[in-house]
Enzyme design. Structure first.
Site, PDB file in Angstrom:
ATOM      1  N   ARG A   1       0.852  -1.362  -0.043  1.00 29.34           N
ATOM      2  CA  ARG A   1      -0.063  -0.024   0.048  1.00 29.34           C
ATOM      3  C   ARG A   1       0.987   1.476   0.043  1.00 29.34           C
ATOM      4  O   ARG A   1       0.538   2.325  -0.591  1.00 29.34           O
ATOM      5  CB  ARG A   1      -1.086   0.028   1.041  1.00 29.34           C
ATOM      6  CG  ARG A   1      -1.991   0.911   1.175  1.00 29.34           C
ATOM      7  CD  ARG A   1      -2.957   0.868   1.994  1.00 29.34           C
ATOM      8  NE  ARG A   1      -2.517   0.849   3.676  1.00 29.34           N
ATOM      9  CZ  ARG A   1      -3.285   0.593   4.550  1.00 29.34           C
ATOM     10  NH1 ARG A   1      -4.419   0.281   4.324  1.00 29.34           N
ATOM     11  NH2 ARG A   1      -2.899   0.716   5.709  1.00 29.34           N
TER      12      ARG A   1
ATOM     13  N   LYS B   1      -2.994   6.094   1.538  1.00 27.04           N
ATOM     14  CA  LYS B   1      -2.858   6.629   2.986  1.00 27.04           C
ATOM     15  C   LYS B   1      -2.084   7.837   3.093  1.00 27.04           C
ATOM     16  O   LYS B   1      -0.967   7.783   3.742  1.00 27.04           O
ATOM     17  CB  LYS B   1      -2.396   5.523   3.676  1.00 27.04           C
ATOM     18  CG  LYS B   1      -3.031   5.445   5.230  1.00 27.04           C
ATOM     19  CD  LYS B   1      -3.066   4.253   5.897  1.00 27.04           C
ATOM     20  CE  LYS B   1      -3.212   4.413   7.410  1.00 27.04           C
ATOM     21  NZ  LYS B   1      -4.537   4.884   7.526  1.00 27.04           N
TER      22      LYS B   1
ATOM     23  N   GLU C   1     -16.656   6.113   4.104  1.00 23.60           N
ATOM     24  CA  GLU C   1     -15.543   5.733   5.096  1.00 23.60           C
ATOM     25  C   GLU C   1     -15.918   6.368   6.276  1.00 23.60           C
ATOM     26  O   GLU C   1     -16.382   7.383   6.409  1.00 23.60           O
ATOM     27  CB  GLU C   1     -14.315   6.012   4.508  1.00 23.60           C
ATOM     28  CG  GLU C   1     -13.327   4.862   4.918  1.00 23.60           C
ATOM     29  CD  GLU C   1     -11.867   5.229   4.368  1.00 23.60           C
ATOM     30  OE1 GLU C   1     -11.898   5.000   3.055  1.00 23.60           O
ATOM     31  OE2 GLU C   1     -11.028   5.357   5.020  1.00 23.60           O
TER      32      GLU C   1
HETATM   33  C1  COI Z   1      -4.747   3.027  11.339  1.00 25.82           C
HETATM   34  O1  COI Z   1      -6.059   2.202  11.580  1.00 25.82           O
HETATM   35  O2  COI Z   1      -3.850   2.190  11.581  1.00 25.82           O
HETATM   36  C2  COI Z   1      -4.986   4.367  10.911  1.00 25.82           C
HETATM   37  O3  COI Z   1      -3.823   4.628  10.155  1.00 25.82           O
HETATM   38  C3  COI Z   1      -5.961   5.190  11.318  1.00 25.82           C
HETATM   39  C4  COI Z   1      -5.344   6.246  12.087  1.00 25.82           C
HETATM   40  C5  COI Z   1      -6.368   7.432  11.960  1.00 25.82           C
HETATM   41  C6  COI Z   1      -5.290   5.832  13.585  1.00 25.82           C
END
Ligand code: COI
Length: 388
Positions: free
Chosen positions: A132, A235, A271
């Site tokens: 990813r 991400k 989401e």
């Molecule tokens: C995760 O679930 O690892 C994330 O990156 C979400 C984050 C907002 C804590």
């Protein structure tokens, strides 16, 4: 010749006394690109299991508790990153004109290391985070670490911080946060000339302050998380601060998090700020299809696979908000969040409640997901990476 055991001790000593990166590199014990595995290091640490960090696992929540070491490497020109190294956890120096600070050129990942009851340290599908990050790096015009380098770096970070990984069963794990950022200076808009790949870690408990209690979500039709042609499917750090406005407003009204709608029709769910979402209706499981605006969650993907194995029909498709309001069950998935049941959703002043409890589909899938992680069910898919 210096023995491997002495080498490891020297390394730990230099890490503890604030050694510099060059000292670490010259120690030749942790090498990221050439080391096939951390196995030799594990064999060389007979005393380290005696040292457990003092963590109040019952009250930890999901907040930063700095650990001992972080991993860092840079790419300056070209596509490949230098050999990475561990250093003490601490502040990093950045140019005021770094791409990440000025133009948000950055990505992050999240994965968890945890200890099984037999004492083994494990990672869950870190290769998926590596892939990813590669996809995200391409979107954000950055070079990315190879899958091998990424996974080795995560292993090194988890292993070096292993004294933080002794939660009582079910109480927590070590959250590992890889970052990729444009660290070189830019003034005109363009990709930064240098990128940094860094990983730090923090012990964590439950993401939501509700603990394992069901979540109360608010559907926001004013703010959107992602737009078509944008970067909602990767991400990037730039997907997260724009939701803070909606999130803080919802929290101030007593909700756990926000469920966003698509920005074109404003009628399909997408989401939650921090996780993916699923609905269950008449035993059919649905989740919004990834198509550029939905993050390809590792937990999302794993839960879909488990659901298919359990014989459920799983649909990845558009989900109009009306269907959500008529669902039997709703649940969220994410690395930080795990699998969290949703107790209620509020949309345009109407609140709907959902089925919860041990008989729920989400609970059934979550149990299998946890049993695979704990080793109670055979890991037939090769999802678990034992690191010691
Ligand atoms: C995760 O679930 O690892 C994330 O990156 C979400 C984050 C907002 C804590």
């Amino acid at each position: 010749m210096i023995s491997r055991r002495a080498c490891f001790r020297n390394l730990l000593q230099s890490l503890r006394t604030g050694s510099t990166a060059s000292k670490l590199r010259s120690s030749n014990c942790f090498t990221s690109r050439t080391a096939p595995s951390l196995q030799p290091v594990v064999e060389l640490s007979p005393d380290s299991d005696d040292e457990y960090a003092d963590v109040d696992w019952d009250n930890l929540g999901f907040s930063l508790r700095p650990t001992d070491y972080m991993y860092i490497t840079k790419c300056t020109g070209g596509d490949s990153f230098e050999e990475g190294h561990l250093s003490r956890y601490g502040n990093i120096e950045l140019s005021p004109s770094a791409g990440v600070l000025n133009y948000g050129q950055g990505l992050f990942e999240g994965t968890k290391a945890y200890r099984r009851e037999n004492g083994r340290l494990c990672l869950f599908r870190p290769d998926q985070n590596a892939i990813r990050m590669q996809v995200g790096a391409e979107r954000m015009c950055m070079p990315s670490p190879s899958i091998h380098q990424f996974v080795e770096a995560v292993k090194q970070t988890a292993f070096a911080n292993k004294r933080w990984q002794i939660p009582p069963p079910g109480k927590g794990s070590l959250y590992i946060r890889p970052l990729l950022m444009g660290s070189g200076p830019v003034l005109g808009l363009g990709p930064a000339p240098e990128c940094t790949f860094l990983i730090y870690a923090s012990p964590v408990g439950n993401y939501f302050k509700e603990g394992l209690a069901p979540l109360n979500l608010f559907i926001d039709d004013e703010y959107h998380r992602a737009t078509r042609g944008g970067a909602g499917g990767v991400k990037t750090i730039t997907n997260y601060s724009p939701v803070l406005k909606a999130l803080t407003r919802a929290k101030s009204r007593g909700f756990s998090d926000v469920l966003y709608l698509d920005s074109v029709y404003k009628k399909n769910i997408e989401e939650v700020s921090s996780c993916n979402v699923f609905i269950v209706k008449d035993n059919v499981i649905s989740t919004p299809a990834t198509g550029g605006t939905i993050l390809e969650g590792v937990t999302r993907k794993s839960i879909i696979d488990i659901a298919l194995d359990h014989g459920y029909q799983v649909k990845e498709q558009c989900i109009p908000v009306e269907e959500v309001m008529e669902a039997d069950e709703v649940f969220c998935t994410g690395t930080a969040v795990g699998v969290a049941a949703v107790g209620s959703i509020t949309y345009q002043g109407k609140r709907v409640e959902y089925k919860m409890g041990d008989q729920c589909v989400s609970q059934e899938l979550f149990s299998t997901y946890m049993e695979i992680q704990k080793g109670d069910i055979e890991d037939k898919k090769g999802w678990i990476l034992e690191i010691d």
